[in-house]
Design a protein around this motif. Structure first.
Motif, PDB file in Angstrom:
ATOM      1  N   THR A  72       0.807  -1.224   0.000  1.00  0.00           N
ATOM      2  CA  THR A  72       0.000   0.000   0.000  1.00  0.00           C
ATOM      3  C   THR A  72       0.837   1.270   0.000  1.00  0.00           C
ATOM      4  O   THR A  72       0.312   2.337  -0.292  1.00  0.00           O
ATOM      5  N   ALA A  73       2.109   1.169   0.352  1.00  0.00           N
ATOM      6  CA  ALA A  73       2.976   2.351   0.380  1.00  0.00           C
ATOM      7  C   ALA A  73       4.305   2.034  -0.291  1.00  0.00           C
ATOM      8  O   ALA A  73       4.595   2.526  -1.385  1.00  0.00           O
ATOM      9  N   THR A  74       5.140   1.196   0.377  1.00  0.00           N
ATOM     10  CA  THR A  74       6.417   0.801  -0.206  1.00  0.00           C
ATOM     11  C   THR A  74       6.632  -0.696   0.012  1.00  0.00           C
ATOM     12  O   THR A  74       6.063  -1.293   0.916  1.00  0.00           O
ATOM     13  N   HIS A  75       7.487  -1.255  -0.832  1.00  0.00           N
ATOM     14  CA  HIS A  75       7.854  -2.672  -0.708  1.00  0.00           C
ATOM     15  C   HIS A  75       9.286  -2.822  -1.184  1.00  0.00           C
ATOM     16  O   HIS A  75       9.631  -2.387  -2.291  1.00  0.00           O
ATOM     17  N   VAL A  76      10.140  -3.429  -0.345  1.00  0.00           N
ATOM     18  CA  VAL A  76      11.560  -3.555  -0.662  1.00  0.00           C
ATOM     19  C   VAL A  76      11.810  -4.862  -1.410  1.00  0.00           C
ATOM     20  O   VAL A  76      11.383  -5.928  -0.976  1.00  0.00           O
ATOM     21  N   VAL A  77      12.523  -4.755  -2.529  1.00  0.00           N
ATOM     22  CA  VAL A  77      12.892  -5.891  -3.363  1.00  0.00           C
ATOM     23  C   VAL A  77      14.411  -5.990  -3.388  1.00  0.00           C
ATOM     24  O   VAL A  77      15.110  -4.969  -3.471  1.00  0.00           O
ATOM     25  N   GLY A  78      14.935  -7.216  -3.302  1.00  0.00           N
ATOM     26  CA  GLY A  78      16.376  -7.412  -3.354  1.00  0.00           C
ATOM     27  C   GLY A  78      16.753  -8.467  -4.372  1.00  0.00           C
ATOM     28  O   GLY A  78      16.023  -9.449  -4.560  1.00  0.00           O
ATOM     29  N   VAL A  79      17.901  -8.274  -5.034  1.00  0.00           N
ATOM     30  CA  VAL A  79      18.444  -9.287  -5.930  1.00  0.00           C
ATOM     31  C   VAL A  79      19.915  -9.484  -5.606  1.00  0.00           C
ATOM     32  O   VAL A  79      20.615  -8.546  -5.198  1.00  0.00           O
ATOM     33  N   VAL A  80      20.379 -10.727  -5.754  1.00  0.00           N
ATOM     34  CA  VAL A  80      21.811 -10.998  -5.715  1.00  0.00           C
ATOM     35  C   VAL A  80      22.276 -11.158  -7.150  1.00  0.00           C
ATOM     36  O   VAL A  80      21.594 -11.765  -7.979  1.00  0.00           O
ATOM     37  N   ALA A  81      23.430 -10.580  -7.448  1.00  0.00           N
ATOM     38  CA  ALA A  81      23.969 -10.631  -8.807  1.00  0.00           C
ATOM     39  C   ALA A  81      25.481 -10.658  -8.727  1.00  0.00           C
ATOM     40  O   ALA A  81      26.088  -9.941  -7.914  1.00  0.00           O
ATOM     41  N   PHE A  82      26.103 -11.490  -9.571  1.00  0.00           N
ATOM     42  CA  PHE A  82      27.553 -11.640  -9.578  1.00  0.00           C
ATOM     43  C   PHE A  82      28.030 -11.841 -11.010  1.00  0.00           C
ATOM     44  O   PHE A  82      27.322 -12.394 -11.857  1.00  0.00           O
ATOM     45  N   ALA A  83      29.273 -11.426 -11.230  1.00  0.00           N
ATOM     46  CA  ALA A  83      29.954 -11.700 -12.498  1.00  0.00           C
ATOM     47  C   ALA A  83      31.450 -11.666 -12.239  1.00  0.00           C
ATOM     48  O   ALA A  83      31.943 -10.876 -11.417  1.00  0.00           O
ATOM     49  N   ASN A  84      32.177 -12.500 -12.937  1.00  0.00           N
ATOM     50  CA  ASN A  84      33.634 -12.496 -12.855  1.00  0.00           C
ATOM     51  C   ASN A  84      34.167 -11.350 -13.701  1.00  0.00           C
ATOM     52  O   ASN A  84      33.737 -11.141 -14.834  1.00  0.00           O
ATOM     53  N   ASP A  85      35.117 -10.630 -13.151  1.00  0.00           N
ATOM     54  CA  ASP A  85      35.744  -9.545 -13.901  1.00  0.00           C
ATOM     55  C   ASP A  85      37.253  -9.740 -13.834  1.00  0.00           C
ATOM     56  O   ASP A  85      37.939  -9.174 -12.987  1.00  0.00           O
ATOM     57  N   GLY A  86      37.750 -10.602 -14.689  1.00  0.00           N
ATOM     58  CA  GLY A  86      39.187 -10.828 -14.770  1.00  0.00           C
ATOM     59  C   GLY A  86      39.784 -11.437 -13.523  1.00  0.00           C
ATOM     60  O   GLY A  86      40.906 -11.098 -13.143  1.00  0.00           O
ATOM     61  N   GLY A  87      39.044 -12.328 -12.834  1.00  0.00           N
ATOM     62  CA  GLY A  87      39.590 -13.011 -11.671  1.00  0.00           C
ATOM     63  C   GLY A  87      39.095 -12.496 -10.347  1.00  0.00           C
ATOM     64  O   GLY A  87      39.592 -12.924  -9.298  1.00  0.00           O
ATOM     65  N   THR A  88      38.093 -11.606 -10.329  1.00  0.00           N
ATOM     66  CA  THR A  88      37.510 -11.127  -9.075  1.00  0.00           C
ATOM     67  C   THR A  88      36.035 -10.875  -9.273  1.00  0.00           C
ATOM     68  O   THR A  88      35.576 -10.545 -10.379  1.00  0.00           O
ATOM     69  N   LEU A  89      35.277 -11.047  -8.193  1.00  0.00           N
ATOM     70  CA  LEU A  89      33.852 -10.713  -8.216  1.00  0.00           C
ATOM     71  C   LEU A  89      33.603  -9.311  -7.699  1.00  0.00           C
ATOM     72  O   LEU A  89      32.490  -8.792  -7.841  1.00  0.00           O
ATOM     73  N   ILE A  90      34.609  -8.710  -7.100  1.00  0.00           N
ATOM     74  CA  ILE A  90      34.463  -7.355  -6.573  1.00  0.00           C
ATOM     75  C   ILE A  90      34.403  -6.391  -7.753  1.00  0.00           C
ATOM     76  O   ILE A  90      35.343  -6.287  -8.547  1.00  0.00           O
ATOM     77  N   GLY A  91      33.321  -5.703  -7.885  1.00  0.00           N
ATOM     78  CA  GLY A  91      33.140  -4.805  -9.024  1.00  0.00           C
ATOM     79  C   GLY A  91      32.738  -5.522 -10.298  1.00  0.00           C
ATOM     80  O   GLY A  91      32.637  -4.883 -11.354  1.00  0.00           O
ATOM     81  N   GLY A  92      32.490  -6.832 -10.222  1.00  0.00           N
ATOM     82  CA  GLY A  92      32.108  -7.566 -11.424  1.00  0.00           C
ATOM     83  C   GLY A  92      30.756  -7.149 -11.980  1.00  0.00           C
ATOM     84  O   GLY A  92      30.503  -7.281 -13.175  1.00  0.00           O
ATOM     85  N   ILE A  93      29.894  -6.660 -11.107  1.00  0.00           N
ATOM     86  CA  ILE A  93      28.618  -6.088 -11.551  1.00  0.00           C
ATOM     87  C   ILE A  93      28.772  -4.573 -11.556  1.00  0.00           C
ATOM     88  O   ILE A  93      29.035  -3.957 -10.518  1.00  0.00           O
ATOM     89  N   ASP A  94      28.651  -3.984 -12.727  1.00  0.00           N
ATOM     90  CA  ASP A  94      28.744  -2.534 -12.820  1.00  0.00           C
ATOM     91  C   ASP A  94      27.584  -1.862 -12.104  1.00  0.00           C
ATOM     92  O   ASP A  94      27.751  -0.895 -11.380  1.00  0.00           O
ATOM     93  N   ARG A  95      26.396  -2.397 -12.307  1.00  0.00           N
ATOM     94  CA  ARG A  95      25.196  -1.876 -11.657  1.00  0.00           C
ATOM     95  C   ARG A  95      24.058  -2.853 -11.879  1.00  0.00           C
ATOM     96  O   ARG A  95      24.070  -3.649 -12.836  1.00  0.00           O
ATOM     97  N   VAL A  96      23.078  -2.786 -11.022  1.00  0.00           N
ATOM     98  CA  VAL A  96      21.819  -3.488 -11.225  1.00  0.00           C
ATOM     99  C   VAL A  96      20.760  -2.432 -11.487  1.00  0.00           C
ATOM    100  O   VAL A  96      20.611  -1.481 -10.718  1.00  0.00           O
ATOM    101  N   ARG A  97      20.065  -2.600 -12.569  1.00  0.00           N
ATOM    102  CA  ARG A  97      19.071  -1.610 -13.016  1.00  0.00           C
ATOM    103  C   ARG A  97      17.675  -2.203 -12.843  1.00  0.00           C
ATOM    104  O   ARG A  97      17.360  -3.262 -13.371  1.00  0.00           O
ATOM    105  N   PHE A  98      16.854  -1.493 -12.078  1.00  0.00           N
ATOM    106  CA  PHE A  98      15.477  -1.915 -11.830  1.00  0.00           C
ATOM    107  C   PHE A  98      14.545  -1.135 -12.761  1.00  0.00           C
ATOM    108  O   PHE A  98      14.595   0.098 -12.817  1.00  0.00           O
TER     109      PHE A  98
END
Length: 855
Positions: A72-98
């Motif tokens: 009725t007002a707000t609802h929080v949605v969450g997603v987990v997302a990962f990608a390999n970026d040359g041997g690391t997952l840190i920063g492997g996702i540039d952004r998640v776009r809703f």
């Protein structure tokens, strides 16, 4: 390997941010449907987001919250997302776009949120979060798409959705009560869940709330036409109420399942007793949701509970594309089902066979004491010997894959056979096949010089075998119908067992099951058996992420079968069988990571097996992997190491690498601290942020303080509405002031017992829903004020006592004692007022309710 561009627009420069929640921000990104949205799904999009066909690696991206909800007002949605970026997952996702009906928001970093289980324990879940908001003045259903954009420009984006949400002015469009004892009140309260669901379907409800308000056992049924609840039909127990869903009788195998014909049933805070229920599913294989439920088995044999003396006929508890959040499972096989869309925050204990199969998103689940050895080892069912004159005597049965098995007794040149069966028809005795051990004993005792003794008649005879490790045990199998029975019984008493070939896995990817976009993260499992069995026949595993998990081998009697050597197998038909498969920051305790190069395992250049602590890296076959794929792992001292691995550190074991592994404290110690590496993931299994140089494995050695948002899991439903009124007193009436000669007035000092109405045609008004009512009281003249009588306007009088019809429809007068019933076919007003010629009267309730609903 070389990576060719596929036209990805993000790269490392990051595309223009439409509106984002940046790293370290305390603001939660939010968005509402665009102005073009008219309340109909999809109308807000000028261009509907689509997921491109996969031609190269994509991020893995899955919801960690349950879609289809109403708010009725707000609802929080969450997603987990990962990608390999040359041997690391840190920063492997540039952004998640809703994308929410034409409006778009970017979230740049994952942040933690704390979820609360039913038992009050909490856990952290890292995800990309956004708050969906209801626009002012609009309501309806809206579609959400989520787009994961990788930092590596050679990868493709992944788009998941549409996910339907409803934004309305009321959270539930219908509220119904279920209680077994009180009388039913149509449209308000029913005795059974089935009746309540049927009423909700008849009203075309979209998001009904069915609240069980009386502790008890409710038998699960749903009949009649199927209905799709746009959101969820929520069945929950009220606070302080224990609602147990169970059967009181054993039904046939085909009838033993709970099959809901309607789509989108949600159970919350209820208990399922699966003792006589084989599985729970939707007839259309569409999602249902179990949230904060207890799923147990009241059979006194608990994890060794038999069904017709055998394994359960439908071995998977939850079937279908389900959502299971924050539940507790006990004493059941395959409790988390197959093909589940989301398994989050569940506690699973004392079960057997597999924990789950083909689940798409598995986050923060705890598994304890998972052990099938009681089935594998079995129990003695009979003893047998031959003491005749023949020189040889043997009892044998072959390996079979069907429902019958031939048991052969031979002594010298003589032989006899008995057909063993395990089907329900065999159990019912309609086939003539032997089912119970007593049938075998009776048959053996008819043979000359054979003697058999019954030891246990509660286990199916089909699985007859010898004990584990017996010299007569066939080396090719380990129990029941998977091994040859061929034993010498000449002048020796041989004990036969009923045993099962139970191949226990924590997670099994079944042949032909889910093979793309899978996330298994931040779990803590203790399993006597193989933890992961990854075995696609696609033939490719695509975008598989196994990260931040604690996987422990539970040493039990099953250990004699060498299960500690079976940890993870990636099996494919042909190389490359692993495309963008990530196995990182896991702690395998007393288990090997076995890679089946001989069966087609061949990771591509997007894959990564890094920063794990594991007993050993075992090559089965000739290893061949691109450089940098198997890197920076730690193995036990004197353990095997893969020839394809680089920068592997060696030393210690389970007793020295962790603070106290025996008591589930996996804080890094010893060689894990001295061999710290650059993490490839910035948070650990407990949701704590890692330091720039940290121990490998699932648990960080030193961690940074992270501020998270606390969010119930899921947002709690509002308290159930109060039970409908069944009694009314004077204070429930309103006053009518437009009558001739003055106004209605309550003047008694004791409200609810005596009321005085003064003035011609003035009176007291009570609004009532449809139903049948009883009015009781006594009319007396107010001293000096004239005649005493009463007029009731509206309703249909059924049994008047001292009531006399007056002129006009629905108008009645009365004097003295009043005791009558009347019926409103529709909502209406009960008006108590003076007659035209009376000035006032006093109505006294006495010891009874003034107005009482009686039907």
């Amino acid at each position: 390997m070389g990576r060719a561009s596929v036209g990805h627009s993000a790269g490392r420069a990051r595309p223009q941010v439409l509106s984002s929640s940046a790293a370290g921000s305390t603001a939660l990104a939010s968005l509402s449907p665009s102005g073009q949205w008219d309340g109909t799904p999809g109308t807000g999009f000028a261009v509907t987001p689509t997921d491109p066909p996969r031609t190269t690696a994509k991020p893995a991206c899955r919801l960690v919250t349950v879609p289809g909800q109403r708010f009725t007002a707000t609802h929080v949605v969450g997603v987990v997302a990962f990608a390999n970026d040359g041997g690391t997952l840190i920063g492997g996702i540039d952004r998640v776009r809703f994308h929410f009906e034409g409006e778009t928001r970017d979230v740049l970093e994952m942040t933690p949120r704390t979820f609360m289980r039913r038992d009050g324990t909490s856990y952290r879940c890292w995800a990309y979060w956004v708050a969906l908001r209801k626009p002012a003045g609009k309501a309806g259903s809206a579609q959400l798409f989520v787009e994961a954009i990788p930092a590596d420009a050679t990868m493709q984006r992944r788009v998941i959705g549409p996910f339907l949400y409803s934004v309305e002015d009321a959270l539930h469009d219908l509220a119904i009560e279920v209680a077994a004892t009180p009388a039913e009140m149509p449209g308000e309260r029913y005795k059974t869940l089935e009746a309540a669901i049927d009423y909700a379907k008849a009203q075309s409800a979209r998001n009904p709330l069915i609240t069980v308000t009386e502790t008890g056992t409710y038998l699960p049924t749903e009949t009649g036409p199927a209905h799709t609840f746009t959101n969820w039909c929520t069945i929950e127990a009220a606070s302080g109420v224990t609602c147990t869903i169970a059967r009181d009788t054993q039904l046939s195998d085909s009838q033993s399942r709970i099959v809901y014909v309607s789509d989108h049933i949600c159970f919350r805070n209820v208990t399922f007793d699966m003792r006589r229920i084989a599985s729970i599913q939707s007839a259309n294989n569409t999602p249902f949701w179990a949230d904060r439920c207890t799923i147990t088995n009241s059979d006194p044999d608990r994890g060794f509970a038999r069904w017709r003396g055998n394994l359960r006929p439908h071995g998977i508890v939850f079937e279908g594309n389900s959502y299971v959040t924050d539940c507790r499972f006990e004493y059941l096989p395959n409790p988390l089902g197959a093909d589940a869309a989301l398994l989050r925050g569940n506690f699973v204990t004392d079960g057997t066979q597999d924990v789950m199969g083909d689940a798409q998103c598995v986050v923060a689940n705890t598994v304890r004491n998972w052990d099938s050895s009681e089935w594998i080892n079995g129990r003695p069912i009979l003893s047998v010997t031959y003491t005749g004159s023949e020189a040889t005597a043997r009892l044998s049965a072959p390996i079979v894959g069907g429902d019958t098995r031939i048991l052969t007794a031979t002594w010298g040149a003589n032989s006899a056979t008995l057909t063993l069966g395990k089907s329900e028809a065999d159990f019912l005795g309609t086939t003539g096949n032997a089912y119970w051990p007593s049938h075998v004993v009776d048959w053996l005792n008819t043979l000359p010089d054979w003697t058999a003794t019954l030891l246990d008649d509660t286990l199916v005879a089909f699985n007859i075998d010898v004990a584990e490790g017996d010299p007569d045990e066939d080396a090719s199998g380990r129990g029941g119908n998977k091994s040859v029975l061929d034993i010498n019984v000449k002048d020796t008493v041989k004990t036969c067992f009923a045993r099962w070939d139970v191949h226990a896995d924590g997670y099994q990817q079944r042949w032909g099951g889910t093979d793309e976009n899978v996330i298994i993260a931040a779990n803590d499992w203790q399993v006597a058996g193989q933890i992961l069995f990854i075995s696609s026949t696609d033939p490719y595993e695509k975008d598989y992420f196994i990260i931040n998990n604690i996987f422990r081998f539970l040493k039990t009697a099953a250990d004699v079968q060498g299960l500690s050597a079976l940890a993870q197998q990636a099996v494919g038909v042909e190389p490359p069988s692993a495309l963008h498969m990530i196995v990182a920051h896991n702690s395998w305790v007393n288990q090997l990571l076995r890679m089946r190069w001989d069966a087609g395992f061949a990771p591509d250049g997007y894959s990564l097996i890094a920063n794990n602590v594991v007993q050993g890296l075992r090559d089965q076959g000739v290893a061949s992997a691109p450089a940098g794929v198997i890197v920076n792992n730690h193995i036990y001292a004197t353990a095997e190491n893969s020839t394809a691995a680089t920068f592997t550190s060696v030393g210690g074991d389970a007793t020295t690498l962790f603070a106290d592994a025996a008591n589930a404290d996996f804080t890094p110690s010893g060689d894990l601290l001295t061999n710290a590496r650059v993490p490839v993931l910035n948070w650990d299994a407990h949701g704590r942020e890692r330091k720039a140089l940290d121990a490998v494995g699932a648990v960080a050695s030193g961690f940074l303080t992270v501020t998270d948002y606390t969010l119930p899991s899921p947002p709690p439903s509002p308290p159930p509405p109060p039970p409908p009124l069944t009694e009314w007193s004077f204070e429930d009436f309103s006053t009518e002031t437009t009558g001739i000669g003055g106004q209605a007035e309550i003047v008694s000092a004791t409200i609810g017992r005596t009321a005085r109405v003064e003035g011609g045609n003035s009176g007291l008004v009570l609004a009532l829903p449809p139903g049948t009512y009883r009015l009781r009281g006594t009319l007396t003249e107010w001293a000096g004020k004239g005649a005493t009588h009463l007029r009731m306007s509206s309703g249909s009088l059924v049994t008047p006592v001292n009531f006399t019809p007056d002129a006009g429809i629905g108008l009645y007068t009365a004097n003295g004692v009043v005791d009558c019933t009347f019926t409103f076919a529709a909502a209406g007003n009960l008006v108590l007022r003076c007659g035209v010629n009376a000035r006032s009267f006093t109505l006294t309730r006495g010891g009874n309710p003034l107005v009482q609903k009686v039907g």
